[in-house]
Design a protein around this motif. Structure first.
Motif, PDB file in Angstrom:
ATOM      1  N   GLU A 338       0.817  -1.210   0.000  1.00 55.68           N
ATOM      2  CA  GLU A 338       0.000   0.000   0.000  1.00 55.68           C
ATOM      3  C   GLU A 338       0.851   1.260   0.000  1.00 55.68           C
ATOM      4  O   GLU A 338       0.473   2.274  -0.599  1.00 55.68           O
ATOM      5  CB  GLU A 338      -0.941  -0.025   1.201  1.00 55.68           C
ATOM      6  N   LYS A 339       2.022   1.200   0.639  1.00 54.43           N
ATOM      7  CA  LYS A 339       2.916   2.362   0.640  1.00 54.43           C
ATOM      8  C   LYS A 339       3.470   2.663  -0.753  1.00 54.43           C
ATOM      9  O   LYS A 339       3.887   3.786  -1.029  1.00 54.43           O
ATOM     10  CB  LYS A 339       4.079   2.130   1.604  1.00 54.43           C
ATOM     11  N   ALA A 340       3.474   1.649  -1.612  1.00 55.30           N
ATOM     12  CA  ALA A 340       4.003   1.821  -2.969  1.00 55.30           C
ATOM     13  C   ALA A 340       2.976   2.441  -3.911  1.00 55.30           C
ATOM     14  O   ALA A 340       3.247   2.599  -5.100  1.00 55.30           O
ATOM     15  CB  ALA A 340       4.470   0.486  -3.526  1.00 55.30           C
ATOM     16  N   GLN A 341       1.799   2.789  -3.384  1.00 54.01           N
ATOM     17  CA  GLN A 341       0.722   3.350  -4.198  1.00 54.01           C
ATOM     18  C   GLN A 341       0.270   4.687  -3.602  1.00 54.01           C
ATOM     19  O   GLN A 341       0.581   5.005  -2.445  1.00 54.01           O
ATOM     20  CB  GLN A 341      -0.461   2.377  -4.235  1.00 54.01           C
ATOM     21  N   PRO A 342      -0.511   5.479  -4.366  1.00 47.80           N
ATOM     22  CA  PRO A 342      -1.093   6.701  -3.801  1.00 47.80           C
ATOM     23  C   PRO A 342      -1.944   6.399  -2.575  1.00 47.80           C
ATOM     24  O   PRO A 342      -2.488   5.297  -2.428  1.00 47.80           O
ATOM     25  CB  PRO A 342      -1.952   7.252  -4.951  1.00 47.80           C
ATOM     26  N   HIS A 343      -2.086   7.376  -1.720  1.00 41.35           N
ATOM     27  CA  HIS A 343      -2.747   7.197  -0.435  1.00 41.35           C
ATOM     28  C   HIS A 343      -4.130   6.567  -0.540  1.00 41.35           C
ATOM     29  O   HIS A 343      -4.504   5.700   0.258  1.00 41.35           O
ATOM     30  CB  HIS A 343      -2.847   8.571   0.256  1.00 41.35           C
ATOM     31  N   LEU A 344      -4.928   6.977  -1.527  1.00 39.48           N
ATOM     32  CA  LEU A 344      -6.311   6.504  -1.622  1.00 39.48           C
ATOM     33  C   LEU A 344      -6.451   5.140  -2.293  1.00 39.48           C
ATOM     34  O   LEU A 344      -7.559   4.581  -2.330  1.00 39.48           O
ATOM     35  CB  LEU A 344      -7.165   7.534  -2.389  1.00 39.48           C
ATOM     36  N   TRP A 345      -5.380   4.606  -2.814  1.00 37.93           N
ATOM     37  CA  TRP A 345      -5.436   3.357  -3.575  1.00 37.93           C
ATOM     38  C   TRP A 345      -6.056   2.223  -2.781  1.00 37.93           C
ATOM     39  O   TRP A 345      -6.896   1.476  -3.276  1.00 37.93           O
ATOM     40  CB  TRP A 345      -4.019   2.975  -4.016  1.00 37.93           C
ATOM     41  N   ARG A 346      -5.667   2.069  -1.524  1.00 37.75           N
ATOM     42  CA  ARG A 346      -6.145   0.915  -0.748  1.00 37.75           C
ATOM     43  C   ARG A 346      -7.635   1.016  -0.416  1.00 37.75           C
ATOM     44  O   ARG A 346      -8.267   0.020  -0.068  1.00 37.75           O
ATOM     45  CB  ARG A 346      -5.325   0.735   0.535  1.00 37.75           C
ATOM     46  N   PHE A 347      -8.202   2.222  -0.523  1.00 35.70           N
ATOM     47  CA  PHE A 347      -9.638   2.374  -0.290  1.00 35.70           C
ATOM     48  C   PHE A 347     -10.430   2.163  -1.577  1.00 35.70           C
ATOM     49  O   PHE A 347     -11.506   1.566  -1.550  1.00 35.70           O
ATOM     50  CB  PHE A 347      -9.912   3.749   0.316  1.00 35.70           C
ATOM     51  N   TRP A 348      -9.883   2.613  -2.690  1.00 36.97           N
ATOM     52  CA  TRP A 348     -10.532   2.369  -3.982  1.00 36.97           C
ATOM     53  C   TRP A 348     -10.703   0.872  -4.230  1.00 36.97           C
ATOM     54  O   TRP A 348     -11.735   0.430  -4.730  1.00 36.97           O
ATOM     55  CB  TRP A 348      -9.708   2.980  -5.112  1.00 36.97           C
ATOM     56  N   ARG A 349      -9.708   0.101  -3.888  1.00 37.94           N
ATOM     57  CA  ARG A 349      -9.751  -1.327  -4.212  1.00 37.94           C
ATOM     58  C   ARG A 349     -10.790  -2.080  -3.381  1.00 37.94           C
ATOM     59  O   ARG A 349     -11.148  -3.212  -3.711  1.00 37.94           O
ATOM     60  CB  ARG A 349      -8.362  -1.945  -4.015  1.00 37.94           C
ATOM     61  N   ASN A 350     -11.283  -1.470  -2.304  1.00 40.13           N
ATOM     62  CA  ASN A 350     -12.262  -2.143  -1.439  1.00 40.13           C
ATOM     63  C   ASN A 350     -13.673  -1.592  -1.578  1.00 40.13           C
ATOM     64  O   ASN A 350     -14.516  -1.816  -0.702  1.00 40.13           O
ATOM     65  CB  ASN A 350     -11.810  -2.031   0.023  1.00 40.13           C
ATOM     66  N   LEU A 351     -13.959  -0.896  -2.667  1.00 44.70           N
ATOM     67  CA  LEU A 351     -15.302  -0.368  -2.873  1.00 44.70           C
ATOM     68  C   LEU A 351     -16.273  -1.503  -3.223  1.00 44.70           C
ATOM     69  O   LEU A 351     -15.909  -2.453  -3.902  1.00 44.70           O
ATOM     70  CB  LEU A 351     -15.293   0.678  -3.989  1.00 44.70           C
ATOM     71  N   HIS A 354     -22.770  -3.209  -6.644  1.00 47.91           N
ATOM     72  CA  HIS A 354     -24.171  -2.868  -6.421  1.00 47.91           C
ATOM     73  C   HIS A 354     -24.826  -3.869  -5.465  1.00 47.91           C
ATOM     74  O   HIS A 354     -24.560  -5.067  -5.523  1.00 47.91           O
ATOM     75  CB  HIS A 354     -24.929  -2.868  -7.746  1.00 47.91           C
ATOM     76  N   GLY A 355     -25.671  -3.338  -4.599  1.00 46.17           N
ATOM     77  CA  GLY A 355     -26.385  -4.202  -3.674  1.00 46.17           C
ATOM     78  C   GLY A 355     -25.558  -4.645  -2.480  1.00 46.17           C
ATOM     79  O   GLY A 355     -26.012  -5.481  -1.701  1.00 46.17           O
ATOM     80  N   HIS A 356     -24.357  -4.092  -2.337  1.00 51.36           N
ATOM     81  CA  HIS A 356     -23.465  -4.495  -1.245  1.00 51.36           C
ATOM     82  C   HIS A 356     -23.089  -3.309  -0.359  1.00 51.36           C
ATOM     83  O   HIS A 356     -23.255  -2.150  -0.746  1.00 51.36           O
ATOM     84  CB  HIS A 356     -22.201  -5.155  -1.794  1.00 51.36           C
ATOM     85  N   VAL A 357     -22.559  -3.646   0.821  1.00 56.82           N
ATOM     86  CA  VAL A 357     -22.202  -2.644   1.823  1.00 56.82           C
ATOM     87  C   VAL A 357     -20.728  -2.802   2.189  1.00 56.82           C
ATOM     88  O   VAL A 357     -20.261  -3.917   2.448  1.00 56.82           O
ATOM     89  CB  VAL A 357     -23.062  -2.810   3.100  1.00 56.82           C
ATOM     90  N   ALA A 358     -19.999  -1.701   2.197  1.00 54.57           N
ATOM     91  CA  ALA A 358     -18.609  -1.689   2.660  1.00 54.57           C
ATOM     92  C   ALA A 358     -18.543  -0.842   3.927  1.00 54.57           C
ATOM     93  O   ALA A 358     -18.971   0.320   3.923  1.00 54.57           O
ATOM     94  CB  ALA A 358     -17.686  -1.121   1.593  1.00 54.57           C
ATOM     95  N   ILE A 359     -18.031  -1.437   5.003  1.00 51.70           N
ATOM     96  CA  ILE A 359     -17.906  -0.728   6.281  1.00 51.70           C
ATOM     97  C   ILE A 359     -16.419  -0.563   6.582  1.00 51.70           C
ATOM     98  O   ILE A 359     -15.689  -1.551   6.701  1.00 51.70           O
ATOM     99  CB  ILE A 359     -18.590  -1.512   7.419  1.00 51.70           C
TER     100      ILE A 359
END
Length: 531
Positions: A338-351, A354-359
């Protein structure tokens, strides 16, 4: 912008053969140094007209460079999985890590160009997409990336001749389909759209390089030399000291702020708590099973002081959901990947789809909270973090994602009480660490960072809900109620396929019954008397 690319550049075979060995050696050296330094990702966009040599150029770069440190990402029409997430999701997932080169054949420019040519978006909407792209590329550069954008240009006659040449050669005929010939008919439209888009996205952070695509040798040599020079300059450049990217937030002179205004004495007794909990959990269960939610998704972001009760609140939400429908993502210190990527990368990958929930148990707000207070990033980094986070959430909402954000606030005295309880209860000891005790010493610094965060990122459809969390019963019910109210507000504005189908069916039944009733009525006697 294509004027300079229409003068008929050519490179002789002799000159090409003489230049290639030196260029290849230099590219390999730069590649190895880039990988060893492990601080810069290289993003190369190869775009342009059909038949302009995009594929041939990528193959040549693979031949000249070490393929172990290169990845090629080819994008066409989005898959079903990609359509169920924001448009930029598939590009974020494919970004190269630091020290590597990522070549994009098709990129975030492809869809806006196609949609404008087909008339699906207006010029105003195209410009809005362009500004979004500019901010994305600026963010990549601020995160240390080298972004190179190449547009391969051909005249209309040149494109026609290239397609004919490729079609007539058995080795390349497979590259040309009817779709390519059909695209030739939209050449003039593509020129108009591309000229406009390239002009408004030709920024200092990520400028365009327009290359004539007629001559293969000239095109490949130009791309290779531009890539080499850019990598060498990046490797040689010393990191300039960062300067703040935004003004500081005002100081609260009277001591009042969004946190101090909260009434932390609010409580909910056990009996009404159980009733309210069952009520809102039941309602949440209904809402996420609603037919209208199947075309949306939900992102719940939880932040709060240590021991504020995030975990308990999340468990009460999860209890109302089907385990196949949600994913809880606990966020800690970033991994090496994750450090080798932009800060938001690790959150984008966990989106979620449809019809699902991410907490998210802690979130992308770490950049403007813990990283700011603990000095894990520069002042410029966390100051630009506010606008990057707002852009991120705006993209989610624009794609139909429902974003709900909670900050759980407790008093210092309540936190101390919970810390001591955790030390005494065997199964809670894992929750308390020396870092938690150390963070208490920076309580006021964190409070200021929280107030700045709320003020700068509580926007439109992504506003913060501040939760008085000294009483766990009250906090859990407020969170569930808020979540249900937000879902209801969004879904009520959305068509309900099941209800529409039922209404349509009822109307059809009524119409059929009316028809049958009329067919059984006795015919009126004729007033005409037969002679």
């Amino acid at each position: 912008m294509f004027q300079s690319a229409e003068i008929g550049h050519q490179l002789s075979k002799t000159a090409y053969r003489e230049a290639v060995p030196t260029l290849r050696a230099a590219l390999l050296d730069a590649q190895v140094e880039l990988f060893e330094q492990h601080k810069t990702p290289v993003v190369v966009l190869i775009s342009g007209q059909d038949g302009a040599g995009k594929g041939e150029t990528i193959n040549t770069l693979y031949e000249w460079m070490d393929p172990r440190f290169i990845s090629t990402l080819a994008f066409s029409q989005p898959s079903d999985e990609e359509r169920e997430r924001p448009p930029m999701w598939r590009y974020w997932r494919s970004l190269p890590p630091k020290g590597r080169v990522g070549i994009f054949a098709g990129s975030w420019y492809s869809d806006p160009i196609r949609e404008r040519i087909e008339g699906d978006i207006s010029v105003k909407e195209l410009d809005a997409r362009a500004q979004q792209i500019n901010r994305f590329e600026e963010m990549l550069v601020d995160e240390g990336a080298l972004v190179l954008k190449f547009w391969f240009h051909l005249t209309k006659e040149g494109q026609k001749q290239r397609l004919k040449a490729l079609s007539s050669d058995p080795r390349t005929a497979w590259r040309v389909t009817q779709w390519n010939w059909d695209r030739l008919k939209t050449y003039d439209q593509l020129q108009d759209v591309a000229r406009h888009l390239l002009r408004v996205t030709n920024t200092a952070a990520a400028p365009w390089v327009v290359v004539e695509g007629t001559d293969d040798r000239y095109r490949c040599m130009t791309v290779g030399q531009v890539l080499l020079k850019a990598m060498q300059n990046k490797l040689a450049a010393k990191e300039a000291p960062h300067t703040p990217m935004a003004p500081m937030v005002r100081v609260d002179l009277d001591g009042r702020n969004v946190l101090s205004a909260l009434d932390l004495t609010l409580t909910l007794a056990d009996k009404p708590y159980k009733d309210e909990l069952a009520k809102w959990q039941g309602r949440l269960s209904e809402l996420v099973r609603d037919e209208r939610f199947k075309s949306r998704s939900l992102v719940c972001a939880f932040e709060g002081a240590d021991a504020a009760g995030k975990g308990g609140a999340i468990r009460r939400i999860a209890a109302a959901l089907d385990a196949r429908q949600y994913q809880v993502t606990p966020v800690a210190a970033p991994t090496d990947e994750e450090k080798a990527q932009p800060h938001l990368w690790r959150f984008w990958r966990n989106l979620p789809r449809h019809g699902h929930v991410a907490i998210f148990d802690r979130t992308w707000y770490g950049r403007v909270l813990v990283e700011r207070v603990e000095g894990f990033c520069s002042e410029a980094d966390w100051l630009r973090g506010y606008s990057e986070i707002n852009d991120f959430e705006h993209e989610l909402i624009d794609a139909g994602v429902i974003v709900v954000k909670f900050w759980l606030q407790i008093s210092q005295a309540e936190q101390l009480k919970r810390f001591k309880e955790r030390e005494q209860v065997e199964f809670k000891r894992f929750k308390i660490t020396q870092e938690d005790w150390r963070n208490r010493e920076k309580w006021h610094d964190y409070q200021q960072a929280i107030c700045d965060m709320v003020e700068r990122t509580s926007t439109g459809e992504a506003r913060w809900t501040l939760v008085e969390a000294n009483d766990k019963n009250f906090a859990r019910v407020k969170i569930l109620r808020t979540l249900c109210e937000r879902l209801e507000a969004v879904l009520q504005d959305q068509p309900n396929p099941e209800r529409e189908a039922a209404v349509k069916s009822d109307k059809a039944k009524v119409k059929k019954a009316k028809k049958q009733s009329e067919s059984h009525k006795p015919k009126a006697a004729s007033a005409k008397i037969q002679a």
